[in-house]
Design a protein around this motif. Structure first.
Motif, PDB file in Angstrom:
ATOM      1  N   ASP A 194      45.733  22.600  32.425  1.00  0.00           N
ATOM      2  CA  ASP A 194      45.107  22.659  33.742  1.00  0.00           C
ATOM      3  C   ASP A 194      45.384  21.405  34.581  1.00  0.00           C
ATOM      4  OD1 ASP A 194      43.387  23.945  35.688  1.00  0.00           O
ATOM      5  OD2 ASP A 194      41.829  22.506  35.110  1.00  0.00           O
ATOM      6  N   GLY A 195      46.081  20.415  34.002  1.00  0.00           N
ATOM      7  CA  GLY A 195      46.451  19.253  34.802  1.00  0.00           C
ATOM      8  C   GLY A 195      46.024  17.894  34.279  1.00  0.00           C
ATOM      9  N   LEU A 196      45.330  17.835  33.144  1.00  0.00           N
ATOM     10  CA  LEU A 196      45.004  16.531  32.567  1.00  0.00           C
ATOM     11  C   LEU A 196      46.304  15.809  32.259  1.00  0.00           C
ATOM     12  CD1 LEU A 196      43.044  14.441  31.326  1.00  0.00           C
ATOM     13  CD2 LEU A 196      43.184  15.734  29.190  1.00  0.00           C
ATOM     14  N   ARG A 197      46.441  14.602  32.783  1.00  0.00           N
ATOM     15  CA  ARG A 197      47.693  13.858  32.634  1.00  0.00           C
ATOM     16  C   ARG A 197      47.859  13.298  31.226  1.00  0.00           C
ATOM     17  NH1 ARG A 197      45.777  10.705  36.972  1.00  0.00           N
ATOM     18  NH2 ARG A 197      46.441   8.907  35.767  1.00  0.00           N
ATOM     19  N   VAL A 198      49.039  13.492  30.681  1.00  0.00           N
ATOM     20  CA  VAL A 198      49.415  12.973  29.363  1.00  0.00           C
ATOM     21  C   VAL A 198      50.668  12.135  29.559  1.00  0.00           C
ATOM     22  CG1 VAL A 198      50.164  13.581  27.032  1.00  0.00           C
ATOM     23  CG2 VAL A 198      48.502  15.034  28.212  1.00  0.00           C
ATOM     24  N   SER A 199      50.672  10.918  29.028  1.00  0.00           N
ATOM     25  CA  SER A 199      51.856  10.067  29.095  1.00  0.00           C
ATOM     26  C   SER A 199      52.694  10.297  27.843  1.00  0.00           C
ATOM     27  CB  SER A 199      51.452   8.597  29.190  1.00  0.00           C
ATOM     28  OG  SER A 199      50.796   8.364  30.415  1.00  0.00           O
ATOM     29  N   VAL A 200      54.014  10.421  28.043  1.00  0.00           N
ATOM     30  CA  VAL A 200      54.920  10.655  26.918  1.00  0.00           C
ATOM     31  C   VAL A 200      56.045   9.629  26.990  1.00  0.00           C
ATOM     32  CG1 VAL A 200      56.435  12.302  25.771  1.00  0.00           C
ATOM     33  CG2 VAL A 200      54.421  13.129  27.016  1.00  0.00           C
ATOM     34  N   LYS A 201      56.246   8.922  25.874  1.00  0.00           N
ATOM     35  CA  LYS A 201      57.335   7.950  25.772  1.00  0.00           C
ATOM     36  C   LYS A 201      57.944   8.110  24.396  1.00  0.00           C
ATOM     37  CE  LYS A 201      59.739   4.176  26.531  1.00  0.00           C
ATOM     38  NZ  LYS A 201      61.086   4.325  26.901  1.00  0.00           N
ATOM     39  N   ASP A 202      59.230   8.427  24.352  1.00  0.00           N
ATOM     40  CA  ASP A 202      59.944   8.633  23.085  1.00  0.00           C
ATOM     41  C   ASP A 202      59.229   9.647  22.189  1.00  0.00           C
ATOM     42  OD1 ASP A 202      61.894   6.762  23.838  1.00  0.00           O
ATOM     43  OD2 ASP A 202      60.780   5.097  22.944  1.00  0.00           O
ATOM     44  N   GLY A 203      58.693  10.695  22.805  1.00  0.00           N
ATOM     45  CA  GLY A 203      58.033  11.760  22.061  1.00  0.00           C
ATOM     46  C   GLY A 203      56.598  11.454  21.655  1.00  0.00           C
ATOM     47  N   VAL A 204      56.120  10.242  21.957  1.00  0.00           N
ATOM     48  CA  VAL A 204      54.743   9.864  21.622  1.00  0.00           C
ATOM     49  C   VAL A 204      53.849  10.183  22.809  1.00  0.00           C
ATOM     50  CG1 VAL A 204      53.217   7.940  21.027  1.00  0.00           C
ATOM     51  CG2 VAL A 204      55.540   8.024  20.093  1.00  0.00           C
ATOM     52  N   GLN A 205      52.818  10.977  22.547  1.00  0.00           N
ATOM     53  CA  GLN A 205      51.897  11.375  23.614  1.00  0.00           C
ATOM     54  C   GLN A 205      50.618  10.545  23.545  1.00  0.00           C
ATOM     55  OE1 GLN A 205      51.131  15.558  23.253  1.00  0.00           O
ATOM     56  NE2 GLN A 205      53.191  16.135  23.846  1.00  0.00           N
ATOM     57  N   ARG A 206      50.170  10.089  24.705  1.00  0.00           N
ATOM     58  CA  ARG A 206      48.911   9.363  24.800  1.00  0.00           C
ATOM     59  C   ARG A 206      48.188   9.817  26.063  1.00  0.00           C
ATOM     60  NH1 ARG A 206      49.993   8.535  20.287  1.00  0.00           N
ATOM     61  NH2 ARG A 206      50.192   6.551  19.202  1.00  0.00           N
ATOM     62  N   ILE A 207      46.877   9.803  25.971  1.00  0.00           N
ATOM     63  CA  ILE A 207      46.038  10.172  27.108  1.00  0.00           C
ATOM     64  C   ILE A 207      45.127   8.988  27.384  1.00  0.00           C
ATOM     65  CG2 ILE A 207      44.293  11.783  27.964  1.00  0.00           C
ATOM     66  CD1 ILE A 207      45.422  13.821  25.887  1.00  0.00           C
ATOM     67  N   SER A 208      45.075   8.556  28.622  1.00  0.00           N
ATOM     68  CA  SER A 208      44.252   7.394  28.957  1.00  0.00           C
ATOM     69  C   SER A 208      42.814   7.826  29.263  1.00  0.00           C
ATOM     70  CB  SER A 208      44.827   6.648  30.166  1.00  0.00           C
ATOM     71  OG  SER A 208      44.637   7.399  31.343  1.00  0.00           O
TER      72      SER A 208
END
Length: 89
Positions: free
Chosen positions: A62-76
């Motif tokens: 629904d739009g919650l932002r997820v950061s992805v770097k080198d396949g690693v996902q993090r949510i702030s």
């Protein structure tokens, strides 16, 4: 005009116990959320957002932002706070 409610001693004790249990639960959840890192794994994010896996997945779709770097996902924490703020009624 204030409404005065009369309670028996037993009813008052039960009400107090319920309020204390509710406050204790809320403080424990707040402490658990505060201890989480700013950038969270999905398991941590669902604790912070106070939702289960299925709901977190729905929020992401629904739009919650997820950061992805080198396949690693993090949510702030900010992403979750912003998501909730946008969806306030």
């Amino acid at each position: 005009m204030a409404l005065a409610i009369q309670l028996t001693d037993d009813a008052m004790k039960e009400l107090q116990d319920t309020m204390i249990a509710s406050a204790t639960k809320a403080f424990k959840l707040a402490a658990k959320q505060e201890a989480l890192p700013f950038w969270m794994k999905k398991g941590e994010a669902k604790i912070y957002a106070n939702v289960d896996d299925k709901t977190l997945t729905k929020f992401i779709k629904d739009g919650l932002r997820v950061s992805v770097k080198d396949g690693v996902q993090r949510i702030s924490k900010k992403s979750i706070d912003d998501y909730y703020a946008v969806h306030e009624i």
